[in-house]
Scaffold this motif. Structure first.
Motif, mmCIF file in Angstrom:
data_model
loop_
_atom_site.group_PDB
_atom_site.id
_atom_site.type_symbol
_atom_site.label_atom_id
_atom_site.label_comp_id
_atom_site.label_asym_id
_atom_site.label_seq_id
_atom_site.Cartn_x
_atom_site.Cartn_y
_atom_site.Cartn_z
ATOM 1 N N PRO A 188 5.861 -83.209 7.922
ATOM 2 C CA PRO A 188 5.610 -82.705 6.568
ATOM 3 C C PRO A 188 4.728 -83.624 5.709
ATOM 4 O O PRO A 188 3.842 -83.140 5.002
ATOM 5 N N LYS A 196 6.034 -74.319 4.724
ATOM 6 C CA LYS A 196 5.847 -73.775 3.381
ATOM 7 C C LYS A 196 5.191 -72.395 3.385
ATOM 8 O O LYS A 196 5.144 -71.726 2.355
ATOM 9 N N ASP A 227 3.221 -81.476 2.853
ATOM 10 C CA ASP A 227 4.095 -80.335 2.607
ATOM 11 C C ASP A 227 5.214 -80.793 1.654
ATOM 12 O O ASP A 227 6.309 -81.169 2.078
#
Lengths: 257, 257
Positions: free
Chosen positions: B219, A73, B224
């Motif tokens: 993630p 990200k 994320d």
């Protein structure tokens, strides 16, 4: 385009740490290590005899390669404040399109398909590197670098790479979470988790020899609802794990009906 | 109680096949192999020079051990029509209480904590055997037998064993299903599934060195949400896998928040 011999790292986490040490060991120079947390940059820079910097503006402009090893990200935000350089700029993200870097002259992707953890050495030579570049020259440079580090290098485009990243999450992150669930259960019942190791090893060994659809065994595969019900009763003590168990059982029953 | 040297198998599936071949190889005699599908009994009996029988009444009554290697849900029904014998009667089920066999004089559990598949050899010496018996003599006899076959033998009671079975389903059956999901995705995108093998190997290698709660990456671990959203978009093409992906992500986020 020159062969890549000097590399600066944007990021100082697990991926940056493992890669920086690997390129250093392969005889390349690590110039700068950038992290917003300057202290983190210091630690990695110390390991690879590089300079630590706490702002992007301080980066030396003459590295052959700038490797963005930051959380997915962050790739885009970092690029927005990245000054244009002549060297190759590549990210290490599975999910981020290469075109995120399109403001640079030479850019590409250098994605190591592996999980890296602090305190666990990883044999970089066994890591598949997935390469992409905005020109044949960039592809060549990144491939040469990857070949220096690893036995397996693939050219994979951004569209394929994102599915690969998704698949990687399934076989690593989610598999590891299943291990955690199982370990939690044995811990709670005062059993030695090493009891499970041969089974975990065999599960891995099987997939080297047979497709997972053939390797599937167990109560859900046999549609043994009675056993599944018994497990659900046991899971009353572990309510946070009940829903995942149930969904797997349902899906497997459906797949094999 | 005599040392176990003659064994009859009730069942002729994967577990019976692997165990019968192992005890035969270790120098014991396999007397009878029973299956309701006489043809299945014939195949296994042929492999281990035993007699195949298609009804429980035909079983010879003088075996030292009767090993019930049948699906969990069949153990109880089989026992209802089992004639009382002097030898030990043991089942190989993880989830079934030992007391299901209480109509026999000598009974116990002989649970191999492993996944067995047709067409994949399994090194029995690496399989942990979980033993239980209704008397110290039975425990001794079954332990001796297991020690003949394997390096690791544990005495585990029925209560612990069922949690072990649940944990085994998580680390094997459900992990294997995650492999299947990942392979399906790569197949659909014309990518070589061998790309994932080093990651699968490292996931297994890690758990030998560190606890899974520490080994967790990815993630969801990093919270994320952007990457998770991208994955969910990709999963629009694989709607059957979306729900499992989502639930894992939610659970991991919750665990690490």
């Amino acid at each position: 385009m020159n062969q890549i011999s000097t590399i600066s790292f944007i990021g100082s986490g697990n991926v940056a740490t493992h890669l920086a040490q690997a390129v250093k060991a392969a005889g390349m120079e690590v110039k700068d290590v950038f992290s917003l947390h300057k202290k983190h940059a210091d630690i990695l820079a110390g390991k690879v005899e590089a300079r630590a910097v706490g702002s992007l503006a301080e980066l030396q402009r003459d590295a052959d390669l700038y490797l963005l090893a930051v959380p997915d990200k962050i790739v885009e935000p970092v690029m927005r404040s990245f000054l244009r350089v002549e060297g190759v700029v590549a990210h290490t993200s599975g999910i981020t399109p290469m075109e995120t870097l399109h403001n640079m002259s030479h850019y590409g992707v250098f994605y190591p398909l592996q999980t890296f953890s602090k305190g666990k050495d990883t044999d970089i030579s066994k890591v598949p590197f997935c390469i992409e570049g905005n020109s044949p020259d960039v592809v060549q440079s990144l491939s040469d670098l990857a070949t220096n580090l690893s036995d397996t290098v693939y050219e994979i485009n951004s569209d394929q790479r994102k599915y690969l990243h998704l698949a990687a999450v399934l076989v690593n992150n989610y598999t590891n979470y299943l291990y955690r669930m199982a370990f939690d259960i044995l811990d709670a019942k005062q059993m030695d988790t090493s009891l499970l190791m041969p089974l975990i090893e065999e599960t891995y060994a099987k997939i080297r020899e047979m497709r997972p659809d053939k390797a599937q065994t167990g109560p859900a595969r046999r549609k043994d609802l009675l056993t599944i019900e018994k497990h659900l009763l046991l899971l009353e003590e572990f309510p946070q794990y009940k829903e995942l168990y149930t969904l797997f059982a349902e899906q497997i029953i459906k797949k094999y009906s």
